[in-house]
Design an enzyme around this catalytic site. Sequence first.
Site, mmCIF file in Angstrom:
data_model
loop_
_atom_site.group_PDB
_atom_site.id
_atom_site.type_symbol
_atom_site.label_atom_id
_atom_site.label_comp_id
_atom_site.label_asym_id
_atom_site.label_seq_id
_atom_site.Cartn_x
_atom_site.Cartn_y
_atom_site.Cartn_z
ATOM 1 N N TYR A 65 0.936 -1.127 0.044
ATOM 2 C CA TYR A 65 -0.060 -0.038 -0.181
ATOM 3 C C TYR A 65 0.780 1.164 0.029
ATOM 4 O O TYR A 65 0.426 2.123 -0.369
ATOM 5 C CB TYR A 65 -0.941 -0.089 1.187
ATOM 6 C CG TYR A 65 -2.077 -1.210 1.109
ATOM 7 C CD1 TYR A 65 -2.212 -1.891 0.067
ATOM 8 C CD2 TYR A 65 -2.884 -1.103 2.090
ATOM 9 C CE1 TYR A 65 -3.166 -2.698 0.048
ATOM 10 C CE2 TYR A 65 -3.917 -2.158 2.227
ATOM 11 C CZ TYR A 65 -3.917 -2.956 1.129
ATOM 12 O OH TYR A 65 -5.139 -4.007 0.953
ATOM 13 N N LYS B 49 3.090 -15.334 1.693
ATOM 14 C CA LYS B 49 2.930 -16.099 0.429
ATOM 15 C C LYS B 49 4.454 -16.569 -0.240
ATOM 16 O O LYS B 49 4.642 -16.085 -1.142
ATOM 17 C CB LYS B 49 2.219 -15.209 -0.515
ATOM 18 C CG LYS B 49 1.791 -16.000 -1.812
ATOM 19 C CD LYS B 49 0.667 -16.802 -1.785
ATOM 20 C CE LYS B 49 0.517 -17.437 -2.949
ATOM 21 N NZ LYS B 49 -0.517 -18.630 -3.021
ATOM 22 N N ASP C 172 -3.565 -17.996 1.084
ATOM 23 C CA ASP C 172 -4.555 -18.688 0.389
ATOM 24 C C ASP C 172 -5.159 -19.712 1.620
ATOM 25 O O ASP C 172 -6.545 -19.698 1.409
ATOM 26 C CB ASP C 172 -4.324 -19.169 -0.973
ATOM 27 C CG ASP C 172 -2.898 -19.899 -1.082
ATOM 28 O OD1 ASP C 172 -2.339 -19.642 -0.178
ATOM 29 O OD2 ASP C 172 -2.721 -20.528 -2.173
ATOM 30 N N ASP D 170 -5.408 -6.684 5.777
ATOM 31 C CA ASP D 170 -6.553 -6.031 5.424
ATOM 32 C C ASP D 170 -7.773 -6.985 5.149
ATOM 33 O O ASP D 170 -8.868 -6.932 5.583
ATOM 34 C CB ASP D 170 -6.172 -4.955 4.088
ATOM 35 C CG ASP D 170 -7.228 -3.882 3.815
ATOM 36 O OD1 ASP D 170 -8.437 -3.923 4.555
ATOM 37 O OD2 ASP D 170 -7.089 -3.360 2.871
ATOM 38 N N ASP E 224 -11.126 -8.457 7.592
ATOM 39 C CA ASP E 224 -12.548 -8.247 7.281
ATOM 40 C C ASP E 224 -13.323 -9.591 7.303
ATOM 41 O O ASP E 224 -14.273 -9.835 7.651
ATOM 42 C CB ASP E 224 -12.497 -7.767 6.018
ATOM 43 C CG ASP E 224 -12.536 -5.974 6.193
ATOM 44 O OD1 ASP E 224 -12.174 -5.702 7.192
ATOM 45 O OD2 ASP E 224 -13.077 -5.460 5.112
#
Length: 360
Positions: free
Chosen positions: A141, A191, A223, A247, A251
């Site tokens: 980000y 990852k 994943d 992020d 959620d």
Amino acid sequence: MSHRILVLPGDGIGPEITAEAVKILNACRETGLELSLEEGLVGGAGYDAHGEPLPAATLDKAKAADAILLGAVGGPKWDKLEDIAKRPERGLLGLRKNLNLFGNLRPAILYPQLAEASSLKPEVVSGLNIMIVRELTGGIYFGQPRGIEQRDGQRVGFNTYVYSEAEIERIGRVAFEMAQKRGGKLCSVDKANVLEVTMLWREVMERLADDYPDVELSHMYVDNAAMQLVRAPKQFDVIVTGNMFGDILSDAAAMLTGSIGMLPSASLNEHGQGMYEPCHGSAPDIAGQGLANPLATILSVAMMLRYSLNEGELAARIERAVGSVLDDGLRTADIAYPGTRQVSTAEMGDAVLAAFHTSA
Ligand code: NAD
């Protein structure tokens, strides 16, 4: 010593929910805790008054505060602002960046009284208590270079996923210490089978583990973590991950609990200074109607007491008060179901306050 608290109500339901949380802060004062409360403008409210989503006066007050309580920012009124630097959300990013709030703590706790509100089967989520530690000021980000440019006759968009060892280490330490205070299990999500940056992430986490022999460290690809969160979420105690994965996963974890109106969060810097806010947004669809659930904001006050003011006992008392109000069957519209008593934002705040007073 008096703790300086800055309250930033923000936009939409922000002022309604922070008003209920301030009632609890004032009740904490009555127990002898010395607090000085100040208010400031941020988001759309800051833009309307001063032309900036993070007015200079607000930033000065934020820097001087021990902790910040934020409602929420944003709304359709400001969505069409051409200059994206003036959008309400930029006020939040500015606070995070200026105060270096790199450690985002997002608990996903399912109150047993609300097990029916989850989209998963009650037995899968009942008793759920996960803490997601998300790195908040680095990663893709913020990485440079970034942009959209013309290459070989077509537009190309690009971002950079970058973490330094020092950035990984400081969020890693927050997570290991959190695991020490909880169930002693830490799962680092990456990852590392594809991305070099997360190979380094994994390496640093492994190295840190030597300093925390009482914490059981495991690793999971993002994943698989997404899958495990909806398959068997209770296997997790503390999860640590980078900005983007955090992020998304936080959620998903939030929704396991059934209502976004219940979830608090904390964002901390290296000095323990923190910004505390509900996970949800400004909910313009219900603003001003007394429908908003103030519990996420009230629980954010509990996190503030625990993590910035070192008042774990008072924090637990607030959490018990919330539990007892739910036991009594009181519900705001977002968590109401047949057999419960629907109350307004202020009625819910007053009920928590009354329960706080009686649970001394
Ligand atoms: P939202 O979280 O505001 O609302 C999503 C849904 O949840 C809505 O139906 C809303 O009514 C409901 N909801 C949210 N909080 C609730 C509460 N406390 N009690 C009862 N119901 C609640 O997300 P959105 O609709 O995508 O965004 C609305 C605005 O909020 C946008 O401008 C967005 O940019 C902003 N936003 C701000 C923050 C923040 O301040 N941290 C976070 C997310 C979104």
